[in-house]
Design a protein around this motif. Structure first.
Motif, PDB file in Angstrom:
ATOM      1  N   MET A   1       0.823  -1.203   0.000  1.00 47.83           N
ATOM      2  CA  MET A   1       0.000   0.000   0.000  1.00 47.83           C
ATOM      3  C   MET A   1       0.860   1.257   0.000  1.00 47.83           C
ATOM      4  N   ILE A   2       1.981   1.228   0.727  1.00 51.60           N
ATOM      5  CA  ILE A   2       2.890   2.373   0.732  1.00 51.60           C
ATOM      6  C   ILE A   2       3.517   2.555  -0.644  1.00 51.60           C
ATOM      7  N   THR A   3       3.917   1.432  -1.275  1.00 53.62           N
ATOM      8  CA  THR A   3       4.443   1.500  -2.644  1.00 53.62           C
ATOM      9  C   THR A   3       3.401   2.087  -3.584  1.00 53.62           C
ATOM     10  N   SER A   4       2.144   1.686  -3.378  1.00 57.96           N
ATOM     11  CA  SER A   4       1.048   2.225  -4.178  1.00 57.96           C
ATOM     12  C   SER A   4       0.968   3.740  -4.033  1.00 57.96           C
ATOM     13  N   ALA A   5       1.060   4.235  -2.788  1.00 57.69           N
ATOM     14  CA  ALA A   5       0.977   5.673  -2.551  1.00 57.69           C
ATOM     15  C   ALA A   5       2.132   6.415  -3.224  1.00 57.69           C
ATOM     16  N   VAL A   6       3.340   5.842  -3.150  1.00 56.65           N
ATOM     17  CA  VAL A   6       4.500   6.471  -3.780  1.00 56.65           C
ATOM     18  C   VAL A   6       4.313   6.534  -5.293  1.00 56.65           C
ATOM     19  N   CYS A   7       3.821   5.448  -5.874  1.00 57.06           N
ATOM     20  CA  CYS A   7       3.599   5.423  -7.332  1.00 57.06           C
ATOM     21  C   CYS A   7       2.520   6.421  -7.739  1.00 57.06           C
TER      22      CYS A   7
ATOM     23  N   VAL B   1       1.506   0.153 -11.713  1.00 60.14           N
ATOM     24  CA  VAL B   1       2.117  -0.658 -10.651  1.00 60.14           C
ATOM     25  C   VAL B   1       1.465  -0.322  -9.313  1.00 60.14           C
ATOM     26  N   GLY B   2       1.291   0.970  -9.051  1.00 53.30           N
ATOM     27  CA  GLY B   2       0.651   1.378  -7.805  1.00 53.30           C
ATOM     28  C   GLY B   2      -0.762   0.838  -7.680  1.00 53.30           C
ATOM     29  N   THR B   3      -1.499   0.840  -8.768  1.00 57.38           N
ATOM     30  CA  THR B   3      -2.883   0.378  -8.741  1.00 57.38           C
ATOM     31  C   THR B   3      -2.979  -1.124  -8.509  1.00 57.38           C
ATOM     32  N   VAL B   4      -2.159  -1.893  -9.212  1.00 53.25           N
ATOM     33  CA  VAL B   4      -2.169  -3.345  -9.016  1.00 53.25           C
ATOM     34  C   VAL B   4      -1.790  -3.680  -7.575  1.00 53.25           C
ATOM     35  N   PHE B   5      -0.751  -3.042  -7.066  1.00 47.11           N
ATOM     36  CA  PHE B   5      -0.331  -3.303  -5.687  1.00 47.11           C
ATOM     37  C   PHE B   5      -1.443  -2.945  -4.708  1.00 47.11           C
ATOM     38  N   ASN B   6      -2.146  -1.851  -4.980  1.00 41.59           N
ATOM     39  CA  ASN B   6      -3.218  -1.429  -4.082  1.00 41.59           C
ATOM     40  C   ASN B   6      -4.363  -2.435  -4.075  1.00 41.59           C
ATOM     41  N   LEU B   7      -4.744  -2.920  -5.257  1.00 39.53           N
ATOM     42  CA  LEU B   7      -5.832  -3.890  -5.350  1.00 39.53           C
ATOM     43  C   LEU B   7      -5.430  -5.233  -4.751  1.00 39.53           C
TER      44      LEU B   7
ATOM     45  N   SER C   1      -7.180  -0.217   2.034  1.00 44.87           N
ATOM     46  CA  SER C   1      -6.146  -0.159   1.017  1.00 44.87           C
ATOM     47  C   SER C   1      -6.259   1.117   0.194  1.00 44.87           C
ATOM     48  N   TYR C   2      -7.485   1.461  -0.176  1.00 44.47           N
ATOM     49  CA  TYR C   2      -7.717   2.676  -0.963  1.00 44.47           C
ATOM     50  C   TYR C   2      -7.304   3.911  -0.169  1.00 44.47           C
ATOM     51  N   ALA C   3      -7.658   3.954   1.118  1.00 46.09           N
ATOM     52  CA  ALA C   3      -7.357   5.128   1.934  1.00 46.09           C
ATOM     53  C   ALA C   3      -5.856   5.342   2.077  1.00 46.09           C
ATOM     54  N   ILE C   4      -5.104   4.286   2.375  1.00 47.70           N
ATOM     55  CA  ILE C   4      -3.659   4.435   2.530  1.00 47.70           C
ATOM     56  C   ILE C   4      -3.014   4.777   1.194  1.00 47.70           C
ATOM     57  N   GLY C   5      -3.500   4.177   0.120  1.00 52.00           N
ATOM     58  CA  GLY C   5      -2.992   4.541  -1.204  1.00 52.00           C
ATOM     59  C   GLY C   5      -3.229   6.002  -1.519  1.00 52.00           C
ATOM     60  N   GLN C   6      -4.333   6.543  -0.988  1.00 56.18           N
ATOM     61  CA  GLN C   6      -4.655   7.935  -1.263  1.00 56.18           C
ATOM     62  C   GLN C   6      -3.860   8.908  -0.406  1.00 56.18           C
ATOM     63  N   SER C   7      -2.870   8.400   0.332  1.00 52.39           N
ATOM     64  CA  SER C   7      -1.915   9.305   0.960  1.00 52.39           C
ATOM     65  C   SER C   7      -0.918   9.823  -0.074  1.00 52.39           C
TER      66      SER C   7
END
Length: 325
Positions: free
Chosen positions: A14-20, A256-262, A273-279
């Motif tokens: 999820m953190i990788t998702s947020a960075v991407c 990549v961020g989206t796949v990791f988030n899902l 997952s969505y909330a942390i990705g939206q950081s």
């Protein structure tokens, strides 16, 4: 298929998702003399291609019933349609976000738009899949909303420094954020109801919906742009190779961020997952402030607002993570 088996792995994804999600727009900031409406075709192709690549690698680690191909055949048609609709909604929101970045910069457009999206998306996703501590989620969402207001205050403070402000850009951010928050509930439905889509299948149909909808949304904005004069397809074919490369790279990073988030959502639930990705707005704001110097010369008041924005976004992330338990 690969899925996280522990909260630590899921949180890392999820953190990788947020960075991407917070970094892909740097590829657009890096292009010169290439309109965002044309850049966006490369980007849309990139997000679909990377979802196919990850789906046929990480999504095919075994031949069991949960791998990509089996999931394609087993999923309900209604879930596929929901993922396609989610992709179309995301695409419209993202086009507006890129236009807002063009007008106001990364450090403003991302926090305002994605902060609003976090509020809308988490609330609606939780309604569909009530997983996690509601109290922590609610306070986290409130902190995100405060962070949005603080970033808007920082942007407004630039007027006192003689910098031109665009009300149109803020309106564009708000509309983008509302639309951006709507695609998560469609994905939550597609991944949790009946015979659901797995994360890799969901990503493929999400990005396919985004790519196909470009023939509606992006063509409209090419003819009726929010910034500048109308643009034709000839500009796409005469664009420099570097412009096409950066567009595809931006799509790959977001994909990549989206796949990791899902994939992480299969362990934590879509809302968390969505909330942390939206950081991601914190990441984007750091790029905008420190790399692109979007607040260069701003006064101390604007800087205080920006610091407080980071504080409240950090609180939002911690509270949403705590909601898992």
């Amino acid at each position: 298929m690969f899925t996280p088996q522990s909260l630590g792995v899921a949180l890392l994804m999820m953190i990788t998702s947020a960075v991407c999600w917070g970094s892909w727009a740097n590829t657009y900031k890096g292009v010169k003399n290439y309109r965002f409406e044309l850049f966006y075709w490369d980007y849309a192709i990139g997000i679909f291609v990377i979802s196919l690549i990850l789906g046929h690698t990480m999504g095919m680690t075994n031949h069991g019933p949960d791998n990509l191909v089996h999931n394609f055949h087993a999923a309900d048609l209604s879930n596929i349609v929901n993922a396609l609709i989610g992709g179309a909604l995301f695409n419209l929101a993202n086009l507006l976000l890129v236009a807002a970045i063009d007008m106001a910069g990364l450090a403003v457009a991302f926090p305002v738009s994605i902060g609003i999206a976090l509020v809308v998306g988490v609330v609606l996703s939780y309604a569909l899949q009530p997983k996690g501590n509601l109290g922590f989620l609610a306070i986290g969402v409130l902190c995100a909303l405060i962070a949005v207001i603080l970033d808007g205050k920082a942007y407004g403070n630039l007027a006192s420094m003689g910098r031109a402000l665009s009300r149109k850009s803020l309106i564009t951010c708000v509309v983008s954020g509302i639309l951006m928050g709507l695609w998560a509930p469609f994905m939550a439905h597609a991944m949790t109801r009946g015979n659901p889509l797995g994360p890799y299948s969901a990503a493929i149909f999400l990005t396919l919906g985004a790519l196909l909808s470009c023939f509606i949304w992006n063509i409209y904005f090419m003819k009726h742009p929010l910034v500048g004069d109308p643009v034709s397809f000839s500009g796409f074919f005469h664009a420099p190779i570097s412009g096409h490369f950066l567009g595809l790279l931006g799509g790959f990073i977001w994909g990549v961020g989206t796949v990791f988030n899902l994939v992480a959502a299969s362990f934590t639930g879509v809302a968390i997952s969505y909330a942390i990705g939206q950081s991601a707005p914190m990441v984007a704001a750091l790029w905008g402030i420190f790399v692109w110097k979007e607040f260069k010369g701003s006064g101390s008041t604007a800087k205080i607002y920006l610091v407080l924005m980071f504080v409240f976004y950090s609180l939002a992330i911690l509270l949403v993570a705590k909601a898992n338990g």
